[in-house]
Design a protein around this motif. Structure first.
Motif, PDB file in Angstrom:
ATOM      1  N   ASN A 137       0.817  -1.211   0.000  1.00  0.00           N
ATOM      2  CA  ASN A 137       0.000   0.000   0.000  1.00  0.00           C
ATOM      3  C   ASN A 137       0.852   1.264   0.000  1.00  0.00           C
ATOM      4  O   ASN A 137       0.320   2.362   0.115  1.00  0.00           O
ATOM      5  CB  ASN A 137      -0.917   0.020   1.225  1.00  0.00           C
ATOM      6  N   ASN A 138       2.155   1.085  -0.129  1.00  0.00           N
ATOM      7  CA  ASN A 138       3.058   2.235  -0.117  1.00  0.00           C
ATOM      8  C   ASN A 138       4.142   2.020  -1.164  1.00  0.00           C
ATOM      9  O   ASN A 138       5.067   1.239  -0.953  1.00  0.00           O
ATOM     10  CB  ASN A 138       3.684   2.404   1.263  1.00  0.00           C
ATOM     11  N   PRO A 139       4.048   2.683  -2.303  1.00  0.00           N
ATOM     12  CA  PRO A 139       5.051   2.487  -3.358  1.00  0.00           C
ATOM     13  C   PRO A 139       6.447   2.937  -2.948  1.00  0.00           C
ATOM     14  O   PRO A 139       7.422   2.577  -3.602  1.00  0.00           O
ATOM     15  CB  PRO A 139       4.512   3.325  -4.520  1.00  0.00           C
ATOM     16  N   ARG A 140       6.543   3.713  -1.873  1.00  0.00           N
ATOM     17  CA  ARG A 140       7.862   4.136  -1.398  1.00  0.00           C
ATOM     18  C   ARG A 140       8.547   3.042  -0.591  1.00  0.00           C
ATOM     19  O   ARG A 140       9.703   3.171  -0.212  1.00  0.00           O
ATOM     20  CB  ARG A 140       7.733   5.407  -0.558  1.00  0.00           C
ATOM     21  N   SER A 141       7.818   2.001  -0.279  1.00  0.00           N
ATOM     22  CA  SER A 141       8.379   0.901   0.492  1.00  0.00           C
ATOM     23  C   SER A 141       9.047  -0.086  -0.446  1.00  0.00           C
ATOM     24  O   SER A 141       8.423  -0.645  -1.342  1.00  0.00           O
ATOM     25  CB  SER A 141       7.262   0.205   1.279  1.00  0.00           C
ATOM     26  N   GLY A 142      10.325  -0.310  -0.260  1.00  0.00           N
ATOM     27  CA  GLY A 142      11.071  -1.209  -1.135  1.00  0.00           C
ATOM     28  C   GLY A 142      10.925  -2.664  -0.714  1.00  0.00           C
ATOM     29  O   GLY A 142      10.207  -3.012   0.219  1.00  0.00           O
ATOM     30  N   SER A 143      11.630  -3.522  -1.411  1.00  0.00           N
ATOM     31  CA  SER A 143      11.569  -4.957  -1.139  1.00  0.00           C
ATOM     32  C   SER A 143      12.972  -5.487  -0.865  1.00  0.00           C
ATOM     33  O   SER A 143      13.957  -4.968  -1.388  1.00  0.00           O
ATOM     34  CB  SER A 143      10.963  -5.698  -2.334  1.00  0.00           C
ATOM     35  N   ARG A 144      13.040  -6.505  -0.068  1.00  0.00           N
ATOM     36  CA  ARG A 144      14.299  -7.226   0.127  1.00  0.00           C
ATOM     37  C   ARG A 144      14.379  -8.352  -0.900  1.00  0.00           C
ATOM     38  O   ARG A 144      13.357  -8.874  -1.344  1.00  0.00           O
ATOM     39  CB  ARG A 144      14.377  -7.806   1.540  1.00  0.00           C
ATOM     40  N   LEU A 145      15.610  -8.729  -1.262  1.00  0.00           N
ATOM     41  CA  LEU A 145      15.788  -9.856  -2.173  1.00  0.00           C
ATOM     42  C   LEU A 145      15.384 -11.150  -1.479  1.00  0.00           C
ATOM     43  O   LEU A 145      15.718 -11.383  -0.315  1.00  0.00           O
ATOM     44  CB  LEU A 145      17.242  -9.952  -2.630  1.00  0.00           C
ATOM     45  N   VAL A 146      14.638 -11.960  -2.197  1.00  0.00           N
ATOM     46  CA  VAL A 146      14.238 -13.274  -1.689  1.00  0.00           C
ATOM     47  C   VAL A 146      14.982 -14.319  -2.510  1.00  0.00           C
ATOM     48  O   VAL A 146      14.705 -14.502  -3.703  1.00  0.00           O
ATOM     49  CB  VAL A 146      12.719 -13.482  -1.800  1.00  0.00           C
ATOM     50  N   LEU A 147      15.952 -14.982  -1.898  1.00  0.00           N
ATOM     51  CA  LEU A 147      16.791 -15.937  -2.627  1.00  0.00           C
ATOM     52  C   LEU A 147      16.016 -17.203  -2.959  1.00  0.00           C
ATOM     53  O   LEU A 147      15.166 -17.659  -2.196  1.00  0.00           O
ATOM     54  CB  LEU A 147      18.025 -16.297  -1.803  1.00  0.00           C
ATOM     55  N   ASP A 148      16.322 -17.747  -4.124  1.00  0.00           N
ATOM     56  CA  ASP A 148      15.791 -19.049  -4.534  1.00  0.00           C
ATOM     57  C   ASP A 148      16.723 -20.123  -3.976  1.00  0.00           C
ATOM     58  O   ASP A 148      17.820 -20.329  -4.493  1.00  0.00           O
ATOM     59  CB  ASP A 148      15.730 -19.103  -6.065  1.00  0.00           C
ATOM     60  N   GLU A 149      16.293 -20.787  -2.932  1.00  0.00           N
ATOM     61  CA  GLU A 149      17.165 -21.746  -2.248  1.00  0.00           C
ATOM     62  C   GLU A 149      17.438 -22.985  -3.087  1.00  0.00           C
ATOM     63  O   GLU A 149      18.336 -23.771  -2.772  1.00  0.00           O
ATOM     64  CB  GLU A 149      16.531 -22.147  -0.903  1.00  0.00           C
ATOM     65  N   THR A 150      16.659 -23.194  -4.147  1.00  0.00           N
ATOM     66  CA  THR A 150      16.880 -24.379  -4.999  1.00  0.00           C
ATOM     67  C   THR A 150      17.950 -24.136  -6.056  1.00  0.00           C
ATOM     68  O   THR A 150      18.369 -25.072  -6.732  1.00  0.00           O
ATOM     69  CB  THR A 150      15.574 -24.789  -5.697  1.00  0.00           C
TER      70      THR A 150
END
Length: 799
Positions: A541-554
């Motif tokens: 709900n907040n475009p100013r909020s970024g994302s953390r990288l989510v690693l593909d464990e496979t």
């Protein structure tokens, strides 16, 4: 030719060597330089000597402004000539001429130059240059040529120039954009010319932004204007200053209360300027609630002039609250339906408007209803404390008799007072025959102007009801047909200014330059990634909020099959029509494989190879060496596309040049996305277990996804509004027929309005989607009012 002399300008021409020209061409790519777009009129080419002369004279006047302010780039102590066809002519003629003489000399060279330009442009459009745009222009192009001299349509098939530009090189000061904008009225746009029109701005649109900001601020005044109009409407309708003040107060109070719920209770931190559009919405809907309450009160007071305030309130307020509740809930749900949109700005806009509608309803009950009681008490006592715009006689008390016709007051029926009737309601016709009810209505009609107007209208309307029904059905079909043709924008840019504003002209004309056309045709940077899961851990709900990288464990590229697959993947990927190398960058796995081969055959291999790679001569290599060797190679060669954690390679990505950009038409982006995804799905199916989750991404496709979400939310929110309104009408009226009529009517409101948008040439862009969200929210309002009024009219009165 007589050589004209102007020492300062001749000295400047002499310093504009080929090397210096190359430097200032590179400099011109910076977006802060002043740029004038020129559009010839009446189909005349910009290379026409009369147009050429007008542009030349306009350039000189603008240059004098920049030189006076000391903000232009200089050569030999004077301002550098603007980069334009005029400078091209000066360099080609190797001399300085006044504009009139220069235009005469240009006319002699025009055919020769046009031919050179044609050959250059055709090579740019069809040759290999587009594959390596960082390289120099093709040899067919004159050394002084710039892509901003001609438009994208110029070439062998079109021998005239429809658009050209002049780039005034200015100093890269911190506030250069503001400085240039302050001087905008002094720039020469060739206003006196009948052949060409000019428009100024910078490529970074400093002027457009500077102009738009105060325009947006002044638009806030329109909200005040809407408040004034609403106040006048309430005052005219109620004829009460008191009710008008209380009504405006409850509307204004709903905004901060909604903000409190939005921010504190819902915890929504993102509050875009877009939400302030809710001011316009709530003034309209808030006034509607006031009108409903006042009209209900006035009608009951008209029917029962001798009733006490408490009796009128007991009959009026539950009915008014019920009618308002139906429309409030339906409108709020329609707005909340917009909250399903994935675009955060639209989602929170729908939530905030829904809150405004709900809270305004409660404020109307808490403030306007008591205000009506107070107002009625004042009038009953014979004074209004200057809170009424009309003079009222003192009303008779609850036990007084009407003297006009010598009959009993309407406050008493069949010897009983109103208060003794069941529920103190309007069941005045419940035990009467239809003829008596009709006589009752005729009596009421005489006492109300608005009723006389409506019933008079209905008298004639009823006579042609079948013709109206047929016309309505035809109108719905036609509207639905045209509404279905509502398209998404041809590009994804959001423009705020009208096209007749100078700075907006500059932008739109600049889109036609060969420079812009080629830039768009080159596509943009896109990414292929292994080792990351496409996810967004931020606040949606907040475009100013970024994302953390989510690693593909496979992800595990170190296995033999993983190494072979990733190497082959790179080769197969760049063989596809949708991908080409981005500025000659290689896939890191392919570059790593080449390096292994070189080191294996080298007499003096690098230390990284010797220490970490186990003497491998290519892929696949021993699994135990792969991760460390690959990462150390990336560190050595400064390749940022390989990421490791705890000695294991976790992420590998590479760039490629996509064929599309965010500002391409939606269908082009849609087709390109599906083409790439179809190929990627095939690759995922054949990939080994450790490399199955590869994905491609691009900021350009974010725009595509945004447009798709806007279109989807428009249809979904409209569907929710229709479905919920149908349920409300069915529950409140218990009539399937009335529900069907309401459903068709709301559908017509949506389709007819959308059809008008299509007829006006509008597209379903970001700003238009806001309008559509409001349309969906208010489309069911009147229909619910009419349905409720019809269903709740007591007795057996004829339709």
């Amino acid at each position: 030719v007589i050589k004209k002399t102007d020492g300062r300008n001749l000295q400047q021409l002499e310093c504009l060597t080929d090397e210096y020209m190359k430097n200032i061409k590179d400099m011109a790519g910076q977006g802060y330089h002043l740029t004038s777009m020129w559009k010839p009129k009446d189909g005349i080419s910009a290379f026409d000597k009369r147009v050429f002369q007008d542009i030349c004279e306009a350039e000189q006047k603008t240059m004098s402004v920049l030189e006076r302010e000391g903000i232009c780039q200089t050569c030999a102590g004077v301002c550098i000539f603007p980069l334009s066809i005029v400078l091209f002519a000066r360099l080609r003629l190797d001399n300085y001429f006044p504009c009139k003489d220069l235009a005469d000399e240009w006319a002699k060279k025009r055919s020769e130059v046009e031919k050179e330009f044609w050959e250059c442009v055709e090579e740019l459009k069809e040759g290999d240059w587009q594959d390596n745009p960082s390289e120099e222009l093709p040899t067919q192009c004159p050394p002084e040529f710039m892509l901003s001299f001609v438009d994208g349509d110029f070439g062998a098939d079109q021998n005239f120039v429809s658009y050209t530009s002049s780039v005034f090189l200015v100093k890269g000061l911190t506030d250069i954009g503001d400085t240039l904008y302050k001087l905008v009225d002094e720039y020469d746009r060739a206003e006196e010319s009948e052949l060409v029109e000019g428009a100024y701005d910078t490529k970074w649109e400093h002027f457009s932004k500077a102009y738009a900001q105060p325009a947006l601020n002044s638009d806030i005044i329109l909200a005040t204007g809407s408040a004034v109009i609403t106040a006048v409407a309430i005052l005219v309708h109620t004829r009460s200053i008191w009710i008008t003040i209380i009504g405006l107060f409850q509307i204004c109070l709903s905004f901060p209360l909604s903000y409190f719920v939005y921010k504190i209770i819902f915890g929504l931190q993102y509050f875009p300027v877009l939400n302030f559009i809710g001011i316009f919405v709530i003034f309209a809907l808030g006034a509607d609630d006031i009108f409903v309450a006042v009209d209900k009160w006035k009608n009951i007071r008209l029917d029962y002039p001798s009733a006490t305030t408490e009796e009128v309130a007991g009959m009026t307020l539950p009915d008014a609250a019920g009618a308002m509740l139906l429309t409030t809930v339906t409108t709020a749900v329609a707005f909340f339906g917009t909250a399903l949109c994935q675009v955060a700005a639209l989602r929170v806009f729908g939530i905030f408007c829904g809150l405004l509608v709900l809270i305004d309803y409660f404020m109307c009950i808490l403030l306007v209803f008591p205000a009506l009681c107070i107002y009625d008490k004042w009038l009953s006592r014979g004074n209004n404390f200057c809170c009424s715009c009309h003079v009222c006689k003192k009303r008779p008390s609850e036990n007084s008799k009407a003297t006009e016709n010598g009959e009993e007051a309407k406050g008493v029926e069949n010897g009983e007072e109103i208060s003794s009737l069941p529920n103190s309601n309007l069941d005045y016709a419940k035990n009467e025959v239809n003829t008596a009810a009709a006589e009752e209505l005729r009596g009421i009609e005489k006492n109300s102007f608005i009723r006389r107007v409506i019933l008079g209208f209905y008298f004639y309307f009823h006579k042609i009801r079948w013709l109206v029904f047929i016309v309505s059905i035809a109108a719905i079909i036609v509207s639905a047909f045209f509404a279905a043709r509502l398209e998404l924008p041809k590009d994804s840019t959001v423009r705020f200014l009208n096209k007749d504003v100078e700075y907006e002209k500059n932008y739109h004309w600049r889109q036609n330059l060969l420079e812009t056309v080629l830039e768009k045709s080159l596509g943009n940077r896109a990414t292929v990634t292994f080792g990351i899961t496409p996810a967004d851990t931020g606040n949606h709900n907040n475009p100013r909020s970024g994302s953390r990288l989510v690693l593909d464990e496979t992800f595990d590229p170190s296995t033999n099959e993983g190494q072979v697959y990733m190497l082959d993947f790179c080769n197969r990927f760049f063989e596809q029509e949708f991908a080409s190398p981005y500025f000659n960058q290689e896939c890191p796995v392919a570059a790593f494989n080449e390096w292994l081969g070189e080191m294996a055959n080298s007499a003096t291999p690098e230390n990284v190879y010797t220490n970490f790679c186990g003497n491998a001569d290519g892929l696949p290599m021993p699994q135990e060496y792969f991760d460390l060797c690959l990462f150390e190679w990336a560190e050595l060669k400064k390749v940022p596309h390989v990421l490791q954690r705890n000695g294991s390679v976790k992420v590998i990505y590479f760039y490629y040049r996509s064929r599309v950009r965010f500002d391409r038409p939606y269908n082009e982006l849609h087709n390109e996305w599906n083409l790439i995804e179809d190929w990627m799905n095939v690759e995922r199916a054949m990939a080994p277990a450790g490399a199955k989750n590869v994905f491609q991404s691009s900021g350009d496709f974010w725009w595509y996804d945004t447009n798709k979400a806007i279109q989807k939310s428009a249809y979904v929110s409209a569907g929710i509004a229709l479905a919920f309104a149908s349920c409300i009408v069915l529950i409140s009226s218990r009539s399937v027929v009335l529900m069907l009529f309401a459903l068709v009517t709301i559908g017509y409101v949506l389709t007819s309005t959308t059809a008008m948008l299509v007829a006006s040439g509008w597209k379903l862009g970001f700003l238009e989607s806001i309008c559509f969200a409001i349309l969906v929210g208010v489309s069911c309002d009147f229909v619910i009012h009419f349905g409720h009024a019809y269903a709740y009219l007591p007795g057996n009165v004829s339709r």
